[in-house]
Enzyme design. Structure first.
Site: not given
Length: 780
Positions: A628, A63-64, A251-252
């Site tokens: 994670r 994503k980033t 973002d988020e």
DNA sequence: TCCGAGCCACTTTTT
DNA sequence: GTGGCTCGGA
């Protein structure tokens, strides 16, 4: 980030390096080289510059990378100047990472991106420019949660309400809740206040805001709310920003609250080039006002929106993704995404049942050491817990083993008492009107100016509407204070004023040092017998170090208010220990997920408060935990756990049952749930010896659980009483009777005083009354 | 004003 | 089990 747990950059470093070297150049075929290493969806998200875009980016999907490339693309193609782009994140860390990674792509022109930052820092920036429109001076101070609660308490007391029954923290939370929804006191629906202090909450909110204006202060919620008020009442100001922000990026997005949503929507009205990035399945901050709804209804809010899904996962094995996907599928409120990966199949998700919390910590400690001896670095392993009280068992065990670990989270540097005291001194020097700062340190160290003296000063201040500092001067003229107090106060006032003069031609760090020394604060700590005192002195040294990086005191104080960073001393080679919330955005090869027990995870309290919505959020938290991991997930649950010093029996989390069987591998100790179970239970998934994998899912208990699970899917709200493989006993009638004497392995002998289904209340001879599940006891 | 005993309450916490 | 807060006595 470099020594932090996240290693996201590795995936794309090659692409970044190439993009940097080639800049805005072109490939032979005319395409831009920085797009080469993106996958198809990522590229689509980068080049869809015009109009509203929702980028649904699953965990570990790069994503980033897509997001930073998108910003670089806007600059490279000349669609916008750096200062015409608004890019908002939630954390300073995310903002910093984004800035660094854009810099890697575009070089120094990132400096021009003055509107890249957190919601709060950008809102503060805007508010400083137009403070007077919100009744503030542009030098307003930003209050943190602690100040808020203190202020709220004062407001409660001023209204003659019992501040024990109705705490400042409680009121601050309610006010925060309203601000999260963008509600000023006049807009709060009247029926929402009845539960606090007999319905006086709205009046208290009003009084609180009045106090804020007097103090020339804004809390975190105010930053956004004031922005909204200004935008709504001053079309020219709004238009200025609407015109400026040709492109917006968020973002988020799943974590935005209503106020932030309104703010974004107002700003996006002109150009409508808003790109929101998020993952509805990772929305875990609902309890702080985040509205998953924002992301769920994006397409309605922004008609014509393009939705781009990033579903290719670069992080985890198929087994891990399969387990996570199967779990999250039980949620109803979601947009739907299916993560996939090109990776080879890895090990299954391991589930382990243990006797109690201590054993759990011991086994995880052993596992970590075993992995370490196989050549794993400690920093590749993380223990993620639902709540911080669960950390203690691990800390104790790790300390005993001498296993290096690091806790992420916990009290933050700028929230510590000594740091806040030091800051209060500095704030008072900069703005003598800062009553909160005055109050905090006027008697710290002890100067004989206690409660009594402070009350007197408050009375004077309130009657004339002046600050405590000014009131103090007046008090010296009168007989209101004792001679001793007066002497002490004179001394204090003179010293503060001298510091203020010194401040003009002194480096801020030197000033800070001088102040702490002269105030007697350092001496106070040196003389303290408290075991924490040396640590506090160290923290103050660190604070002075931090101040020394700023040229002006103002610059530093402003920085501190919005950047409450954790004091992360960077030491490599530690295993990680943190809450699931703190783990969002990070990744580790091996992840341990202990404490998967009903009432703990999902948390009973959440469920009690918010029912099914909370259950879904808890499930998303579980999803975040599992995703994670890159290679290995090890879930565990304990049959008994000591909570707040009391032993409690527990049954495995319903989330364990929801994991698809083909992706999990169950190991459980024999006899975990006693040996007195009925027929159905005797072959529960979590009892008996280790059978062949397949056999685990082919027994009556498991089949029954599956059937129950299927039913559960159609009836979403089923918090208690569902028949599951793990709640071993038959529902309905208990085989015990009130008054019967029973034995429990942990609590010993006792007498049953109440039976509710399979829950027994037993008066134990040595441990008092406790609720236990009937299968945990046997007739004595 | 200060200090210690007793009492309560206690998730998660980007800013 | 622990820390934070209040109240009573020195």
């Amino acid at each position: 980030m470099s020594t932090g747990p996240a290693r996201k950059q590795t995936i794309s470093e090659r692409a970044m390096a190439r993009a940097q070297s080639s800049g805005a150049g072109k490939n032979p075929d005319g395409s831009a080289p920085y797009l080469d290493d993106l996958n198809e969806e990522q590229r689509a998200a980068v080049v869809a510059t015009e109009g509203p875009v929702l980028m649904l980016a699953g965990a570990g999907t790069g994503k980033t990378r897509a997001l930073t490339t998108r910003l670089a693309h806007l600059l490279f193609t000349g669609r916008a100047q750096a200062w015409q782009i608004l890019a908002v994140t939630f954390t300073n860390k995310a903002a910093r990472e984004m800035r660094d990674r854009i810099a890697a792509l575009v070089g120094p022109s990132v400096e021009g991106m003055q509107w890249l930052g957190t919601f709060h820092s950008i809102a503060a920036q805007i508010l400083r420019r137009h403070a007077e429109l919100a009744g503030l001076k542009s030098s307003f101070t930003i209050l943190d949660a602690d100040d808020q609660a203190r202020l709220a308490k004062q407001v409660i007391e001023a209204a003659n309400i019992d501040s024990k029954r109705w705490t400042g923290r409680g009121l601050a939370m309610i006010i925060d809740g309203w601000k999260n929804r963008g509600l000023t006191p006049d807009k709060v629906p009247a029926n929402e206040a009845y539960f606090f202090a007999d319905g006086k909450a709205i009046g208290l909110y009003k009084a609180y805001q009045a106090r804020m204006t007097t103090l020339n202060a804004a809390d975190f919620g105010d930053l956004l709310v004031h922005n909204l008020t200004i935008f709504q009442n001053h079309a020219d100001v709004l238009a200025e920003y609407q015109n400026r922000f040709r492109y917006m990026l968020v973002d988020e997005y799943q974590d935005t609250n209503v106020a932030q949503y309104l703010w974004l929507r107002l700003l996006a009205q002109k150009h409508k080039n808003i790109c929101c990035v998020g993952d509805d399945d990772q929305s875990i901050y609902g309890w702080r006002g985040a509205e998953v709804e924002n992301i769920l209804r994006f397409e309605k809010d922004f008609p014509g929106a393009k939705v781009i899904r990033l579903e290719r996962n670069y992080r985890s094995t198929p087994a891990i993704l399969g387990a996570a996907s199967g779990l999250i599928a039980a949620n109803t409120a979601r947009l739907g995404k299916e993560l996939w990966t090109a990776r080879e199949d890895g090990e299954k998700v391991k589930i382990r049942g243990v006797w109690d919390g201590e054993e759990e910590a011991r086994l995880i400690g052993d596992d970590i050491e075993a992995e370490q001896s196989k050549g794993r670095s400690l920093s590749e392993m993380a223990v993620l817990v639902r709540a911080s009280f669960l950390m203690r068992a691990f800390e104790e065990r790790f300390n005993m083993l001498g296993l290096a670990y690091r806790v992420v989270g916990g009290p933050r540097f700028y929230e510590r008492e000594e740091t806040r005291d030091a800051l209060a001194y500095l704030r008072l020097i900069r703005s003598p009107d800062n009553d909160l700062a005055f109050e905090r340190i006027v008697n710290k160290p002890k100067r004989g100016l206690g409660e009594k003296a402070l009350q007197t000063l408050h009375k004077i201040a309130r009657s004339q509407n002046i600050s405590l500092m000014v009131a103090s001067r007046q008090a010296l003229e009168s007989d209101d204070l004792h001679a001793a107090a007066r002497r002490s106060l004179v001394n204090f006032l003179d010293t503060v004023e001298r510091w203020a003069r010194d401040a003009k031609d002194m480096a801020p760090a030197d000033l800070a040092e001088l102040v702490l020394e002269e105030a007697g604060y350092i001496e106070m700590l040196k003389n303290s017998k408290s075991p924490q005192a040396p640590g506090k002195l160290d923290n103050l040294k660190e604070l002075i170090q931090a101040v020394s990086e700023f040229d002006t005191l103002e610059g530093y104080l402003d920085h501190v208010a919005l950047v409450a960073e954790r004091n992360e001393n960077q030491t490599g080679g530690c295993a990680w220990l943190m809450t699931l919330h703190a783990a969002k955005g990070l990744e580790f090869p091996i992840v341990f997920l202990p404490g998967w027990e009903e009432e703990i995870f999902p948390s009973k309290r959440s469920l009690d408060e918010k029912g099914n919505a909370a259950l879904e959020e808890e499930r998303r938290l579980a999803y975040v935990g599992i995703t994670r991991a890159e290679e290995s997930v090890r879930i565990s649950f304990a049959a008994n756990r000591q909570i707040y010093g009391r032993w409690q029996a527990a049954i495995p989390s319903r989330f364990i049952d929801e994991l698809p069987e083909k992706h999990v591998d169950v190991m459980s100790e024999p006899g975990l749930y006693g040996n007195t179970m009925g027929d159905l239970a005797s072959h529960s998934r979590f009892d008996g010896e280790k059978l062949k994998d397949d056999a685990y899912y082919d027994n009556p208990g498991w089949r029954r659980a599956r059937a129950a699970g299927a039913r559960r899917a159609s009836t979403p709200v089923q918090i208690e009483g569902s028949a599951r493989a793990v709640s071993v006993s038959a529902p309905g009638r208990s085989k015990y009777k009130t008054g019967q004497r029973v034995f429990h392995q942990k609590f010993g002998y006792g007498v049953i005083s109440l039976i509710e289904g399979q829950k027994l209340t037993v008066e134990f001879e040595h441990s008092g009354a406790k609720k236990v599940i009937d299968t945990f006891v046997e007739a004595a």
